[in-house]
Design an enzyme around this catalytic site. Structure first.
Site, PDB file in Angstrom:
ATOM      1  N   GLN A  12      33.515 -12.902 -40.483  1.00  0.00           N
ATOM      2  CA  GLN A  12      34.387 -14.018 -40.873  1.00  0.00           C
ATOM      3  C   GLN A  12      33.847 -15.330 -40.340  1.00  0.00           C
ATOM      4  OE1 GLN A  12      38.217 -13.548 -38.892  1.00  0.00           O
ATOM      5  NE2 GLN A  12      37.210 -12.561 -37.153  1.00  0.00           N
ATOM      6  N   GLY A  13      34.515 -16.417 -40.708  1.00  0.00           N
ATOM      7  CA  GLY A  13      34.246 -17.735 -40.143  1.00  0.00           C
ATOM      8  C   GLY A  13      32.811 -18.198 -40.315  1.00  0.00           C
ATOM      9  N   ILE A  14      32.263 -18.781 -39.242  1.00  0.00           N
ATOM     10  CA  ILE A  14      30.896 -19.293 -39.280  1.00  0.00           C
ATOM     11  C   ILE A  14      29.907 -18.167 -39.566  1.00  0.00           C
ATOM     12  CG2 ILE A  14      29.062 -20.356 -37.899  1.00  0.00           C
ATOM     13  CD1 ILE A  14      31.209 -21.991 -36.479  1.00  0.00           C
ATOM     14  N   ASP A  33      29.628  -6.590 -36.420  1.00  0.00           N
ATOM     15  CA  ASP A  33      30.922  -7.013 -35.874  1.00  0.00           C
ATOM     16  C   ASP A  33      31.614  -5.787 -35.299  1.00  0.00           C
ATOM     17  OD1 ASP A  33      33.262  -8.662 -35.371  1.00  0.00           O
ATOM     18  OD2 ASP A  33      32.591  -9.918 -37.034  1.00  0.00           O
ATOM     19  N   GLN A  37      36.602  -4.597 -37.572  1.00  0.00           N
ATOM     20  CA  GLN A  37      36.423  -5.722 -38.488  1.00  0.00           C
ATOM     21  C   GLN A  37      35.697  -5.317 -39.775  1.00  0.00           C
ATOM     22  OE1 GLN A  37      38.627  -7.798 -36.996  1.00  0.00           O
ATOM     23  NE2 GLN A  37      37.259  -9.511 -37.394  1.00  0.00           N
ATOM     24  N   ASN A  88      25.726 -15.047 -33.058  1.00  0.00           N
ATOM     25  CA  ASN A  88      26.816 -15.936 -33.454  1.00  0.00           C
ATOM     26  C   ASN A  88      28.157 -15.605 -32.798  1.00  0.00           C
ATOM     27  OD1 ASN A  88      28.251 -17.830 -35.475  1.00  0.00           O
ATOM     28  ND2 ASN A  88      29.224 -15.860 -35.869  1.00  0.00           N
ATOM     29  N   TYR A 154      34.930 -21.983 -21.281  1.00  0.00           N
ATOM     30  CA  TYR A 154      34.132 -21.999 -22.508  1.00  0.00           C
ATOM     31  C   TYR A 154      32.928 -22.922 -22.354  1.00  0.00           C
ATOM     32  CZ  TYR A 154      33.033 -22.696 -27.483  1.00  0.00           C
ATOM     33  OH  TYR A 154      32.392 -22.764 -28.696  1.00  0.00           O
ATOM     34  N   GLY A 185      30.365 -28.737 -33.789  1.00  0.00           N
ATOM     35  CA  GLY A 185      31.439 -29.542 -33.235  1.00  0.00           C
ATOM     36  C   GLY A 185      32.790 -28.964 -33.633  1.00  0.00           C
ATOM     37  N   GLY A 188      36.422 -26.068 -39.098  1.00  0.00           N
ATOM     38  CA  GLY A 188      37.710 -25.578 -39.593  1.00  0.00           C
ATOM     39  C   GLY A 188      37.725 -24.069 -39.767  1.00  0.00           C
TER      40      GLY A 188
END
Length: 258
Positions: A12-14, A33, A37, A88, A154, A185, A188
């Site tokens: 998912q995501g990036i 993953d 997942q 990642n 983090y 940065g 979303g």
């Protein structure tokens, strides 16, 4: 000649955006993953296959060194090679500094730092075994360049990834392997939804307001989407980056200037 990339946190995501972009570049993809997942990873696999490339799901707990070794072996065996590892996978923790616990630190360092070590070690071993000059691409963050309040743990993990990327690049250069990192940065994705919600509990601002305020400082006028990050990873995975190593590249739309 077909090339193979493994993307951790690829469900998912990036990670999904990176997998789709690398498939468009001609890579077969091992979507790595957590086993639970796999259903979400099926969506990533569909996108890779739609680009005309092969894809497999590889169950992986990135905090387990032996699992990382076996996952890379599995990816290479199923796809017939191994050329690129994208480290990642990562998590965020949003807590005031004085509330961070020992368990918090153990968890976030295991996922964000130990896994990058394990991935570099396992990928380098496989590259050498196959006789290829490989590329390792790590997930850093703007928090690898500047520490952020409420994200102390983090931030320290991402500074660690930055240092590890530099050190590994120097050690692996004689073998012909490159090691770089991308530093997103405000993206979303689900991670930023989590950050926004946790910040809201701390500072009382409505859901969405923290995300909006952080995004307002972006020179290009919008938060990024996974495709923005994937474009940089595409460069780092390609022959165009053959003379680039040990670098942490910002992809933040103009927030920090390094």
């Amino acid at each position: 000649m077909r090339k193979v990339a493994m993307v951790t946190g690829g469900a998912q995501g990036i990670g999904r955006g990176i997998s789709e972009k690398l498939a468009a570049d001609g890579f077969d993809i091992a979507v790595a993953d957590l086993p639970q997942q796999e259903e979400q990873a099926a969506e990533t696999i569909k996108l890779v296959e739609a680009a005309g490339q092969k894809a497999v799901f590889v169950g992986l707990d990135v905090t387990d060194k032996a699992n990382f070794d076996s996952a890379i072996d599995e990816a290479a065996e199923k796809l017939g090679g191994f050329d690129v590892l994208v480290n990642n996978a990562g998590i965020a923790q949003i807590k005031p500094l004085l509330e961070v616990t020992e368990e918090d630190l153990k968890q976030i360092y295991s996922v964000n730092v130990f896994s990058v070590f394990f991935g570099i070690q396992a990928a380098s071993r496989k590259f050498d075994e196959l006789g290829v000059k490989g590329k390792i691409i790590n997930a850093a963050s703007i928090a690898a360049i500047q520490g952020f309040p409420i994200l102390s743990a983090y931030s320290t993990t991402k500074f660690a990834v930055r240092g590890l990327t530099q050190a590994a690049a120097q050690e692996l250069a004689p073998k012909g392997h490159t090691v770089n990192a991308y530093a997103p940065g405000i993206v979303g994705t689900g991670m930023w939804e989590q950050i926004d919600a946790e910040l809201s509990k701390i500072n009382g601002k409505p859901i969405g307001e923290n995300f909006k305020e952080y995004s307002s400082s972006i020179a290009l006028g919008r938060p990024s989407v996974p495709e923005d990050v994937a474009g940089l990873v595409s460069f780092l995975a390609s022959e165009n980056s053959n003379y680039v190593t040990g670098q942490v590249m910002l992809v933040d739309g103009g927030m920090l200037y390094n």
